[in-house]
Enzyme design. Structure first.
Site, PDB file in Angstrom:
ATOM      1  N   GLY B  23     -69.615  10.324 -34.702  1.00 11.94           N
ATOM      2  CA  GLY B  23     -69.390  10.776 -36.070  1.00 11.94           C
ATOM      3  C   GLY B  23     -69.002   9.665 -37.017  1.00 11.94           C
ATOM      4  O   GLY B  23     -68.649   9.929 -38.158  1.00 11.94           O
ATOM      5  N   SER B  24     -69.070   8.411 -36.587  1.00 10.24           N
ATOM      6  CA  SER B  24     -68.686   7.324 -37.487  1.00 10.24           C
ATOM      7  C   SER B  24     -69.845   6.988 -38.415  1.00 10.24           C
ATOM      8  O   SER B  24     -70.984   6.877 -38.009  1.00 10.24           O
ATOM      9  CB  SER B  24     -68.301   6.086 -36.674  1.00 10.24           C
ATOM     10  OG  SER B  24     -69.387   5.678 -35.867  1.00 10.24           O
ATOM     11  N   ASP B  25     -69.539   6.848 -39.702  1.00 12.51           N
ATOM     12  CA  ASP B  25     -70.547   6.431 -40.652  1.00 12.51           C
ATOM     13  C   ASP B  25     -69.887   5.493 -41.639  1.00 12.51           C
ATOM     14  O   ASP B  25     -68.795   4.995 -41.383  1.00 12.51           O
ATOM     15  CB  ASP B  25     -71.214   7.647 -41.308  1.00 12.51           C
ATOM     16  CG  ASP B  25     -70.229   8.550 -42.043  1.00 12.51           C
ATOM     17  OD1 ASP B  25     -69.386   8.016 -42.789  1.00 12.51           O
ATOM     18  OD2 ASP B  25     -70.285   9.776 -41.837  1.00 12.51           O
ATOM     19  N   LYS B 218     -77.498   6.275 -39.368  1.00 12.24           N
ATOM     20  CA  LYS B 218     -76.576   5.974 -40.444  1.00 12.24           C
ATOM     21  C   LYS B 218     -76.904   4.595 -41.008  1.00 12.24           C
ATOM     22  O   LYS B 218     -77.213   3.660 -40.239  1.00 12.24           O
ATOM     23  CB  LYS B 218     -75.142   5.999 -39.925  1.00 12.24           C
ATOM     24  CG  LYS B 218     -74.725   7.369 -39.392  1.00 12.24           C
ATOM     25  CD  LYS B 218     -74.628   8.403 -40.505  1.00 12.24           C
ATOM     26  CE  LYS B 218     -74.237   9.764 -39.965  1.00 12.24           C
ATOM     27  NZ  LYS B 218     -74.029  10.757 -41.045  1.00 12.24           N
ATOM     28  N   ASP B 246     -79.108   7.895 -43.598  1.00 11.46           N
ATOM     29  CA  ASP B 246     -77.954   8.567 -44.215  1.00 11.46           C
ATOM     30  C   ASP B 246     -76.922   7.517 -44.602  1.00 11.46           C
ATOM     31  O   ASP B 246     -76.370   6.840 -43.744  1.00 11.46           O
ATOM     32  CB  ASP B 246     -77.355   9.552 -43.193  1.00 11.46           C
ATOM     33  CG  ASP B 246     -76.225  10.381 -43.766  1.00 11.46           C
ATOM     34  OD1 ASP B 246     -75.835  10.156 -44.931  1.00 11.46           O
ATOM     35  OD2 ASP B 246     -75.733  11.262 -43.038  1.00 11.46           O
ATOM     36  N   GLU B 272     -80.428  10.005 -47.264  1.00 10.39           N
ATOM     37  CA  GLU B 272     -79.432  11.057 -47.474  1.00 10.39           C
ATOM     38  C   GLU B 272     -78.162  10.481 -48.087  1.00 10.39           C
ATOM     39  O   GLU B 272     -77.728   9.391 -47.716  1.00 10.39           O
ATOM     40  CB  GLU B 272     -79.132  11.665 -46.099  1.00 10.39           C
ATOM     41  CG  GLU B 272     -78.104  12.763 -46.086  1.00 10.39           C
ATOM     42  CD  GLU B 272     -78.018  13.414 -44.699  1.00 10.39           C
ATOM     43  OE1 GLU B 272     -79.042  13.413 -43.962  1.00 10.39           O
ATOM     44  OE2 GLU B 272     -76.935  13.906 -44.347  1.00 10.39           O
ATOM     45  N   GLU B 299     -74.267  17.996 -48.049  1.00  9.91           N
ATOM     46  CA  GLU B 299     -73.120  18.291 -47.189  1.00  9.91           C
ATOM     47  C   GLU B 299     -71.804  18.199 -47.951  1.00  9.91           C
ATOM     48  O   GLU B 299     -70.822  18.825 -47.557  1.00  9.91           O
ATOM     49  CB  GLU B 299     -73.095  17.375 -45.963  1.00  9.91           C
ATOM     50  CG  GLU B 299     -72.710  15.942 -46.249  1.00  9.91           C
ATOM     51  CD  GLU B 299     -72.749  15.066 -45.004  1.00  9.91           C
ATOM     52  OE1 GLU B 299     -73.810  15.013 -44.367  1.00  9.91           O
ATOM     53  OE2 GLU B 299     -71.726  14.444 -44.676  1.00  9.91           O
ATOM     54  N   ASP B 322     -74.407  23.110 -46.822  1.00  7.21           N
ATOM     55  CA  ASP B 322     -73.452  23.229 -45.719  1.00  7.21           C
ATOM     56  C   ASP B 322     -72.994  24.684 -45.675  1.00  7.21           C
ATOM     57  O   ASP B 322     -72.785  25.317 -46.710  1.00  7.21           O
ATOM     58  CB  ASP B 322     -72.269  22.287 -45.991  1.00  7.21           C
ATOM     59  CG  ASP B 322     -71.237  22.294 -44.874  1.00  7.21           C
ATOM     60  OD1 ASP B 322     -71.236  21.333 -44.083  1.00  7.21           O
ATOM     61  OD2 ASP B 322     -70.437  23.239 -44.792  1.00  7.21           O
ATOM     62  N   HIS B 349     -77.126  21.009 -43.458  1.00  7.60           N
ATOM     63  CA  HIS B 349     -76.226  20.067 -42.813  1.00  7.60           C
ATOM     64  C   HIS B 349     -75.639  20.698 -41.548  1.00  7.60           C
ATOM     65  O   HIS B 349     -75.228  21.850 -41.561  1.00  7.60           O
ATOM     66  CB  HIS B 349     -75.082  19.718 -43.768  1.00  7.60           C
ATOM     67  CG  HIS B 349     -73.996  18.911 -43.137  1.00  7.60           C
ATOM     68  ND1 HIS B 349     -72.681  19.337 -43.079  1.00  7.60           N
ATOM     69  CD2 HIS B 349     -74.025  17.713 -42.522  1.00  7.60           C
ATOM     70  CE1 HIS B 349     -71.953  18.428 -42.468  1.00  7.60           C
ATOM     71  NE2 HIS B 349     -72.732  17.423 -42.119  1.00  7.60           N
ATOM     72  N   GLU B 380     -80.559  20.229 -38.656  1.00  9.65           N
ATOM     73  CA  GLU B 380     -79.896  19.075 -38.051  1.00  9.65           C
ATOM     74  C   GLU B 380     -79.291  19.471 -36.699  1.00  9.65           C
ATOM     75  O   GLU B 380     -78.798  20.590 -36.528  1.00  9.65           O
ATOM     76  CB  GLU B 380     -78.792  18.578 -39.000  1.00  9.65           C
ATOM     77  CG  GLU B 380     -78.089  17.325 -38.497  1.00  9.65           C
ATOM     78  CD  GLU B 380     -77.230  16.665 -39.570  1.00  9.65           C
ATOM     79  OE1 GLU B 380     -76.904  17.334 -40.573  1.00  9.65           O
ATOM     80  OE2 GLU B 380     -76.900  15.468 -39.386  1.00  9.65           O
TER      81      GLU B 380
END
Lengths: 429, 429
Positions: B23-25, B218, B246, B272, B299, B322, B349, B380
């Site tokens: 989940g890191s972006d 990402k 993204d 995105e 999102e 979302d 999302h 997704e």
């Protein structure tokens, strides 16, 4: 500036205003409240800040202050002044909390309380009211306090520098003028929706006698009621005074255009919040349709990115930034500069709790260093709840008198905080 | 539908995902969390709903659910179904709480959890998965569930009626197709910013072998890093598969345009969140500059008024609503219809906690009754945390299999709620 912030205290302060109809409009009706923040320091003064809410839910903004407090505790003013954008982003771009916004609503309003408290502290340490602290800062220092991320397509640091440098010219003359005559203002106390006609007439007459020549009424009820009240006020204030209207977001875009076609009969100066606060394109369509009546908005505009777009889209003729809904002084600086670049006058949102106390400083700074003009500038005034502040606004003949005490004028009296604390203060028990 | 809601229980559930880099972006890095709501009833089933957050601050969305709960407790499903917009506005236009939004951030995310829980309950009582409950509702009933306030300049009830009536044609064929082959999907599990190149390559290769032909990475780090990772993924998936990017809002508008000029080398299908979530005009400028690459966002789009503008301004080529950031099913219906009117495909999302479980229903309904097309539609998929749900998503060859259990698939296992409750669950103690 070796003062270090030791602790953040947050108070849930609520005033039982809902029953009186004060503050009633087409959307809101609440107990004016404050998420009141005190920063204690190691031997320095206490920094005070607040964010205004409408009553229920004030516990959420208080909770958000607590969630953000660890970014503030342990910081020295020197450290914050040294890297102001890093400090700003620690609050607004926290990798876990940003999801709750980004930069909007509860989490951003809490940021506003904290950031303003830091500035209050900074001004007290400097021994100056905030307007003077800001007006005296070198251009480069002011520019360094702004996060230009997501703004650079509308305002660059170079453009901000240019505006602020020009603001140095003639500053002493403008300051002398402010000291002599104060800041222009308008009153919102005459025409809340909850008031019957007789009360509106009596309040309008009294305000006119006190020297007010600009008054705002709430609209958004039945068209015939709005029109009747508008004619009543216009008859009292004559054709030369300004009459502003505020719909508090009640209308759809086509409806706003239709209603204003009728209400234009009484020559309104602006229509405020004609539709949903987020609707930049809607405001732009309304602005084009209702001209020369101006569209005003801002009290519910979440952040500088919304203001950027309102200005880019020619959606507003009046910018009504709120001192604490956006994330405090740093973001307000950005918005004042954006408005100046797009040549839109700023008439900040006030009323509520402490908002008048806050925004007098912003308009004074705006005049001294940014806009260099008072044309079309007025600070909103509502005569509620000033008695709870240590350094309340002082009005004379419908004008704000320049504050002189160090800080942001937002410190509350300890007895007011105790009495109105929710749910355990004596008023609420 | 004589079921009455007796109580609202809210659980602060957090999964310790931050350390793994999942989940890191470029903006977010958190402990995937849920504000998990259970509506207990007088003898009926339990309605479940959640809003996804990124960890810290989950107590604020929980607090907001509590602040709003009194609008839900004591209501019967019959009453809610009878006046759905009145129920919706009791939550979104509460005269004291609206100030904390309006309709955005913490307060609106809490609304999403509650509204979705009511729909989960409604579907369980009807004995149908939500997608089927919605697809089977008469057009007039669906239209009655939408609050058109602030939308009428873009979508009228008559237009919505027309779209939904057309959605009745060929519905059985489309349903047979969904039952046979499931919903198209793409995976976001291959290219988190926290992953080293070797991990990205291995995950991409594995996903391709599993049948995935659309993958998202990402971006928003250093341009050369983004480009190197993009080339790596493109080399693995070949020229025919879709590669999406993204940026999670990291760029300014000019910077987004510059970076995409370089990144277009690898033929991305969409970019995105190229800039701040609130920047409708910025997205429009980027969309014009990067075409034929599509701009996707949603999102972090706060509500239907933002989506309305993104569509009006030609700012998006993909609508990524979302399920719980907006105020739940009723508002999602409005957004699906807006997207259909403006002929923009919806790719909702997902990821996080429970978002995949939610959105499979939305896409199935969108295909059956609104868009009537799967062209450009993909749900997704992220392979995290599904094991905590009673009725988790089922994937096969990179496609979602149509859910069949009654409800919204969002009920969590009691042992997961207990284990990951914050701060007292065994994982957090």
């Amino acid at each position: 500036m070796t003062v270090t912030i030791k602790d953040v205290a947050v108070h849930d302060v609520r005033f039982p205003t809902a029953d009186a109809g004060d503050g009633s409009d087409s959307i809101n009706r609440g107990d004016y409240s404050a998420t009141y923040v005190e920063l204690t320091t190691d031997g320095g003064p206490v920094g005070a800040g607040l964010t205004f809410t409408n009553g229920r839910g004030n516990e959420l903004t208080c909770g958000a202050v607590t969630a953000l407090a660890h970014h503030v505790v342990g910081r020295s003013l020197a450290e914050i002044a040294d890297e102001p954008v890093a400090f700003w982003r620690s609050l607004t771009a926290d990798p876990q909390l940003r999801w709750l916004g980004p930069e909007k609503g509860v989490i951003h309003m809490a940021t506003g309380a904290l950031v303003n408290a830091v500035w209050d502290l900074r001004a007290k340490v400097a021994g100056k009211p905030i307007w003077a602290l800001l007006a005296d800062l070198p251009t480069a220092e002011l520019v360094r306090n702004i996060d230009f991320r997501h703004l650079s397509d509308a305002l660059t640091p170079a453009e901000a520098t240019d505006l602020l440098d020009r603001g140095q010219q003639g500053r002493d003359d403008r300051l002398a003028e402010l000291r002599a005559v104060g800041l222009p203002s308008y009153t919102t106390s005459v025409g809340w929706l909850g008031y019957p006609d007789e009360k509106v007439r009596a309040l309008t007459r009294a305000a006119y006698a006190e020297g007010w020549r600009a008054m705002k009424m709430k609209v958004g009820g039945a068209l015939e009621d709005d029109l009747r009240r508008a004619r009543l006020i216009r008859a009292e204030i004559g054709p030369e005074s300004l009459l502003m209207m505020d719909a508090n977001q009640i209308w759809d875009v086509p409806q706003a255009i239709e209603h204003m076609a009728q209400l234009s009969e009484v020559d309104p100066y602006w229509i405020e919040e004609p539709t949903h606060a987020d609707d930049v394109l809607g405001h732009a369509r309304i602005a084009a349709a209702v001209a020369p009546v101006r569209v005003a908005t801002g009290e519910a505009a979440a952040n500088r990115v919304i203001f950027k777009q309102l200005l880019q889209a020619d959606a507003i003729g009046v910018c009504q930034v709120d001192a604490c809904r956006v994330g405090g002084v740093n973001e307000v600086l950005a918005i004042l500069l954006l408005a100046a670049k797009f040549e839109v006058p700023v008439c900040p949102h006030a009323g509520g709790v402490g908002l008048c106390e806050y925004v007098q400083h912003l308009t004074a700074f705006d005049y001294l260093r940014v806009s260099r003009s008072l044309t079309g500038r007025m600070v909103e005034y509502v005569d509620h709840l000033h008695q709870h502040f240590v350094d309340p606004v002082r009005m004379s003949s419908g004008r704000y008198q320049l504050p002189s005490a160090p800080g942001y004028s937002i410190e509350m009296k300890p007895e007011s905080v105790a009495r109105f604390s929710y749910p355990d203060g004596p008023v609420w028990r």
